[in-house]
Write an enzyme that holds these catalytic residues in place. Structure first.
Site, PDB file in Angstrom:
ATOM      1  N   LYS A 165       0.789  -1.231   0.000  1.00 56.77           N
ATOM      2  CA  LYS A 165       0.000   0.000   0.000  1.00 56.77           C
ATOM      3  C   LYS A 165       0.826   1.288   0.000  1.00 56.77           C
ATOM      4  O   LYS A 165       0.270   2.367  -0.091  1.00 56.77           O
ATOM      5  CB  LYS A 165      -0.929   0.016   1.237  1.00 56.77           C
ATOM      6  CG  LYS A 165      -1.836  -1.205   1.358  1.00 56.77           C
ATOM      7  CD  LYS A 165      -2.746  -1.368   0.160  1.00 56.77           C
ATOM      8  CE  LYS A 165      -3.702  -2.550   0.356  1.00 56.77           C
ATOM      9  NZ  LYS A 165      -4.522  -2.784  -0.841  1.00 56.77           N
ATOM     10  N   SER A 358      10.130   0.802 -10.894  1.00 60.68           N
ATOM     11  CA  SER A 358       8.823   0.892 -11.537  1.00 60.68           C
ATOM     12  C   SER A 358       8.982   1.071 -13.042  1.00 60.68           C
ATOM     13  O   SER A 358       9.401   0.156 -13.737  1.00 60.68           O
ATOM     14  CB  SER A 358       7.996   2.018 -10.913  1.00 60.68           C
ATOM     15  OG  SER A 358       6.620   1.741 -11.057  1.00 60.68           O
TER      16      SER A 358
END
Length: 559
Positions: A165, A358
């Site tokens: 999260k 990422s």
């Protein structure tokens, strides 16, 4: 003025004198590639901050290693502005330089932890008697934007997927969650363990003792740094000069022939006659659509460079040099497509810098082999979508109101002038989930892993290079030179090749003219918006996060 600029831009051949010392001042902004700046060090526009290109620095150290006129290196460093993976690249080059039998002497009035890590590769480390050296461990600092958004009256609308999260914590919290704190603690300890190991080897100090010195901050002044073996001696400038003269066998009244990096680079040519070429395509910065600029990887332009290298028969292998925290998901995917097409025809090797997270990992995962430094921050395989409702900012602070007319149930899906409806939010959530499936499935294919196994190390989780290798996300722990060697071996051209870098850097004065043009636009905006200009800047920054993102989920500072 024109004559002054012409004089600055003219190239003059540099002749290196016998018995010279290469002086490296690395209190600078160290980037992947260097833009030569004739104003550097002068109190004029563009000259304030010194910059060093990593690629050019490594090249100079290779040349100096075999240059009989260069007897040693004098390294001055206190606060280098770069990450630990870049510092490791420089350390490796300094150690390679020393393998020739030449010496490296480091000196600093002060030394940050990063500076000392670099200096520890030297034969001798000296310090000013009233100086100070940091040896008290590393820290990660994360920026949170929740209160800024509240002050600006901006409401983040966040869409996420996966178990991890922390990807959206900076938008929703004003401090770390326990899970994120645990992750970052593991990350920083992984980096620091490697740092301590390398320093222990270089300085001949027991690793456990070094860690104790750090944890308890036993070294608090220069004298203690000598007592504990971090520093060899405390010297004033005149004493340091005498030490260098002794190494050079110079008389007391003789001058040391120092050669600065920029001057030394003009003493040799990088041209090499070879039939085969290894193309190094450098991606440095945030990933955005379009052409990009310094500090911005333009997805379209980068993809074009990969395509040209793929279609060029002279290029036998490609190295994708990645130093990026990620950015636009679509731009990352565009680059991935061209990289995978190239990998079908010729070897493609990924070389990771300080960050390849990422979207940065998205670029690397289509390569045949991924090379990372132990300190590299990578992984963060995941995406999130953010849209900002800035309607209250526009109404209450800027006095702007908007109204929309639409032909159907759904309005404009990327907008800052209003909040999303529940149906529009559902569309964005599905879009984010679909993007995550695309990312993870392509990552699994690139790494030859089962998708479910890949997802266990995905969900936006950040890893160091060491951790990533243990989990199959990285193939080799090493540096840029290792990636070049792997590419040459894979292409079968190890005995005869040259390296060429893309995209080619623009001349400084062309960059300067563009900057002056941009400054004029900024000045006009400042006059037009007056006291509201700071709000405009914040709004512009927020818009970079609009839409679906494959980026490092927080602004991370290691020091």
């Amino acid at each position: 003025m024109i004559g002054f600029i012409g004089a600055l831009s003219s190239e003059q051949e540099t002749v290196i004198a016998e018995n010279s010392v290469l002086h490296l001042n690395l209190d600078a902004q160290i980037t992947e590639q260097q833009v030569d700046n004739p104003f550097e060090g002068l109190p004029v526009l563009g000259g304030e901050v010194a910059s060093v290109g990593l690629i050019e620095l490594k090249e100079a150290l290779r040349k100096a290693k075999d240059d009989t006129k260069i007897k040693g290196i004098y390294l001055t460093v206190s606060y280098p502005m770069t990450g630990f993976a870049t510092l490791e690249e420089i350390r490796m080059s300094l150690i390679d330089f020393k393998s020739s039998g030449k010496w490296v002497v480091a000196y600093g009035d002060m030394m940050s932890e990063a500076a000392y890590y670099l200096a520890s590769a030297a034969d001798k480390v000296y310090m000013n008697p009233q100086g100070d050296v940091e040896w008290n461990g590393l820290a990660i600092e994360v920026s949170f934007f929740k209160r800024m958004f509240e002050k600006l009256e901006i409401k983040p609308q966040v869409f996420r997927v996966g178990e991890f999260k922390s990807a959206v914590e900076p938008f929703m919290l004003d401090k770390m969650s326990n899970e994120n704190r645990l992750q970052l603690t593991e990350t920083i300890n992984s980096i620091y363990d490697y740092v301590v190991t390398q320093v222990a080897t270089a300085r001949g100090i027991d690793k456990a003792k070094l860690r104790e010195m750090s944890d308890k901050m036993l070294v608090r002044n220069a004298k203690q740094a000598v007592e504990y073996g971090l520093i060899d001696s405390l010297l004033y400038d005149d004493q340091l000069t005498a030490e260098l003269k002794n190494r050079l066998a110079l008389a007391d009244d003789a001058d040391i022939k120092f050669v600065k990096l920029n001057k030394y680079r003009k003493s040799y040519t990088t041209y090499k006659a070879a039939k085969s070429e290894i193309a190094v395509i450098v991606g440095d910065g945030e990933i955005m659509p379009g052409k990009g600029s310094d500090g911005i990887i333009g997805g379209d332009k980068f993809a074009e460079q990969v395509r040209k290298a793929r279609e060029n028969d002279k290029v036998k292998a490609i190295v994708i040099r990645v130093n990026s925290p990620g950015g636009s998901f679509q731009a990352s995917d565009i680059m991935w497509r061209e990289i995978t097409l190239a990998a079908q025809i010729k070897p493609v090797i990924a070389s990771m810098g300080d960050y390849a997270a990422s979207g940065g990992y998205y670029m690397a995962m289509g390569c045949d082999t991924i090379v990372a430094q132990p300190h590299t921050i990578t992984g963060s395989i995941g995406i999130f979508s953010v849209l900002f409702d800035a309607s209250d900012l526009m109404t209450n602070k800027l006095g702007i109101t908007t109204e929309q007319v639409k032909t159907g149930e759904f309005g404009e899906m990327i907008t800052i002038s209003r909040g999303l409806t529940d149906n529009e939010k559902a569309v964005w959530q599905r879009k984010t989930e679909e993007g995550y499936e695309v990312f993870t499935s392509k990552a699994a294919e690139g790494r030859n892993m089962d998708v479910e196994e890949l997802k266990k190390v995905a969900s936006g989780r950040v890893w160091t290079g060491t951790q990533a290798k243990e989990r199959g996300l990285v193939d080799v722990l090493g540096g840029f030179d290792d990636a070049i060697n792997l590419a040459a071996e894979a292409a079968g051209v190890s005995d005869d090749y040259k390296v060429k870098y893309y995209p080619q850097k623009q001349p400084f004065f062309q960059e300067l003219m563009l900057q002056l043009e941009e400054n004029s636009k900024v000045n006009a905006l400042q006059k037009e918006l007056g006291m509201f200009y700071p709000y405009y800047l914040q709004l512009q920054r927020v818009q970079h996060y609009n839409g679906t993102q494959a980026r490092l989920p927080f602004e991370l500072s290691i020091h």
